[in-house]
Structure formats: C-alpha cells, structure tokens
Write a protein that holds these residues in place. Structure first.
Motif, PDB file in Angstrom:
ATOM      1  N   GLY A   1       0.806  -1.447  -0.041  1.00  0.00           N
ATOM      2  CA  GLY A   1      -0.029   0.160   0.284  1.00  0.00           C
ATOM      3  C   GLY A   1       0.760   1.050  -0.111  1.00  0.00           C
ATOM      4  O   GLY A   1       0.506   2.730  -0.298  1.00  0.00           O
ATOM      5  N   TYR A   2       2.486   0.675   0.660  1.00  0.00           N
ATOM      6  CA  TYR A   2       2.306   1.779   0.917  1.00  0.00           C
ATOM      7  C   TYR A   2       4.185   1.999   0.004  1.00  0.00           C
ATOM      8  O   TYR A   2       4.960   1.521   1.041  1.00  0.00           O
ATOM      9  N   PRO A   3       4.628   2.092  -0.995  1.00  0.00           N
ATOM     10  CA  PRO A   3       5.623   1.688  -1.134  1.00  0.00           C
ATOM     11  C   PRO A   3       7.032   2.362  -1.613  1.00  0.00           C
ATOM     12  O   PRO A   3       6.647   4.031  -0.947  1.00  0.00           O
ATOM     13  N   MET A   4       8.022   2.374  -0.329  1.00  0.00           N
ATOM     14  CA  MET A   4       8.888   3.181   0.866  1.00  0.00           C
ATOM     15  C   MET A   4       9.771   2.935  -0.571  1.00  0.00           C
ATOM     16  O   MET A   4      10.849   1.930  -0.882  1.00  0.00           O
ATOM     17  N   GLU A   5      10.631   4.036  -1.211  1.00  0.00           N
ATOM     18  CA  GLU A   5      12.018   4.212  -2.476  1.00  0.00           C
ATOM     19  C   GLU A   5      13.100   4.205  -1.228  1.00  0.00           C
ATOM     20  O   GLU A   5      13.370   4.255  -0.102  1.00  0.00           O
ATOM     21  N   LEU A   6      14.565   3.665  -2.010  1.00  0.00           N
ATOM     22  CA  LEU A   6      15.362   3.363  -1.644  1.00  0.00           C
ATOM     23  C   LEU A   6      16.134   5.416  -0.931  1.00  0.00           C
ATOM     24  O   LEU A   6      15.424   5.824  -1.896  1.00  0.00           O
ATOM     25  N   HIS A   7      16.452   4.892   0.587  1.00  0.00           N
ATOM     26  CA  HIS A   7      17.074   6.868   0.291  1.00  0.00           C
ATOM     27  C   HIS A   7      16.316   7.321   0.697  1.00  0.00           C
ATOM     28  O   HIS A   7      17.256   8.106   1.363  1.00  0.00           O
ATOM     29  N   THR A   8      14.912   6.560   1.541  1.00  0.00           N
ATOM     30  CA  THR A   8      14.686   7.799   1.990  1.00  0.00           C
ATOM     31  C   THR A   8      14.375   7.831   3.432  1.00  0.00           C
ATOM     32  O   THR A   8      15.742   7.170   3.754  1.00  0.00           O
ATOM     33  N   VAL A   9      14.657   8.580   4.340  1.00  0.00           N
ATOM     34  CA  VAL A   9      15.745   8.836   5.546  1.00  0.00           C
ATOM     35  C   VAL A   9      14.246   9.706   6.627  1.00  0.00           C
ATOM     36  O   VAL A   9      13.556  10.238   6.345  1.00  0.00           O
ATOM     37  N   PHE A  10      13.954   8.782   7.240  1.00  0.00           N
ATOM     38  CA  PHE A  10      13.682   8.757   8.762  1.00  0.00           C
ATOM     39  C   PHE A  10      13.719   9.948   9.289  1.00  0.00           C
ATOM     40  O   PHE A  10      15.070  10.339   9.645  1.00  0.00           O
ATOM     41  N   GLU A  11      12.991  10.722  10.061  1.00  0.00           N
ATOM     42  CA  GLU A  11      13.120  11.303  10.598  1.00  0.00           C
ATOM     43  C   GLU A  11      12.437  11.465  11.969  1.00  0.00           C
ATOM     44  O   GLU A  11      11.923  10.949  12.465  1.00  0.00           O
ATOM     45  N   ARG A  12      13.199  12.770  13.132  1.00  0.00           N
ATOM     46  CA  ARG A  12      12.832  12.202  14.281  1.00  0.00           C
ATOM     47  C   ARG A  12      11.803  13.785  14.708  1.00  0.00           C
ATOM     48  O   ARG A  12      12.180  14.317  13.590  1.00  0.00           O
ATOM     49  N   SER A  13      10.611  12.714  15.434  1.00  0.00           N
ATOM     50  CA  SER A  13       9.542  14.199  15.905  1.00  0.00           C
ATOM     51  C   SER A  13      10.581  15.363  16.662  1.00  0.00           C
ATOM     52  O   SER A  13       9.666  16.699  16.931  1.00  0.00           O
ATOM     53  N   CYS A  14      10.862  15.176  17.208  1.00  0.00           N
ATOM     54  CA  CYS A  14      11.460  16.566  17.905  1.00  0.00           C
ATOM     55  C   CYS A  14      13.039  17.311  17.247  1.00  0.00           C
ATOM     56  O   CYS A  14      13.240  17.231  16.123  1.00  0.00           O
TER      57      CYS A  14
END
Length: 138
Positions: A125-138
């Motif tokens: 349902g949500y393809p995730m691309e390589l090199h996507t970077v997850f972020e912190r909320s703060c």
C-alpha cells in the motif's frame, strides 16, 4: 514460572535477599517522547526500545510528515553506507534501515491513521523508495 515461585514461597523454600542498593538504578516515568527513535543508536538498542515500549507509548519515527509506529523489528549485523535512519534495502517482506551500528529490519508498522500491519502488507500500500530517510519528531 510465577506459579512455581508462589508454590515455593508458600512452602518456605525461598530465601528472601535484600536488594543491593549499589547496583539499583532509578528509571523515570515512561513518557511518549521516549518512543521517538534516534537512528544514531545501534540496531540492537533500537530493537530493545521497540519491544520495551510496546504497547505504550510505542516506538515511532516520522515518514512523509506522518508518524510511523514500529511494532516489530529484527537486528541485522550488516553495515550499509548512508546516513542513520536511511532506508538502504527493501524487498517484498521487509524494510532495512541503517542505524548507528548495524541494520534494523522493520517487520510490523503502523502509519498514522491506519491499522497496524506486517511489512509486506504495508509495502503493497505504501511503496518505500531506497534512500528515504526517517526523521525524528523533536
């Protein structure tokens, strides 16, 4: 284990031992902010955080401006190039994220406003691309 321990306690077979206050530590009250994943930590520490904060407050990160809860993950000792929090590999069943040491394999996730799902269902349902970077909320 608790049943056998209670049985031994009733029979007087357990000898109480005082706590060693030199080795005791204090842990502050658990808060929601504790679940904000710091991807510079090593993969094993993040996996323990995920297990330790399940079911509340849960471990989470940010993806495309939304909160992404991570319910289950596994540690992979393999090292990848890139920045901490970067998606370095995906297949049909998992998402591999670079950490400060090792790789975290995401197995069960929940996008904000959606239901909890296995990584394979999430990726359909949500393809995730390589090199996507997850972020912190703060």
């Amino acid at each position: 284990l608790i049943l056998s321990t209670l049985g031994k306690l009733e029979k007087g077979e357990i000898i109480p031992q005082p706590q060693d206050h030199e080795k005791a530590t204090y842990v502050k009250k658990i808060s929601k902010s504790m679940g904000d994943i710091d991807w510079t930590m090593d993969a094993a520490a993040i996996e323990r955080l995920i297990r330790g904060l399940n079911p509340w407050p849960s471990a989470y990160t940010r993806w495309n401006g939304k909160t992404l809860k991570i319910w289950r993950a596994e540690v992979l000792e393999k090292e990848y190039d890139g920045v901490c929090g970067e998606v370095v590999y995906t297949d049909k069943t998992s998402i591999h994220v670079k950490t400060g040491h090792g790789t975290l394999v995401l197995k069960e996730l929940q996008l904000e406003g959606k239901k909890r799902m296995e990584a394979d269902a999430f990726l359909r349902g949500y393809p995730m691309e390589l090199h996507t970077v997850f972020e912190r909320s703060c």
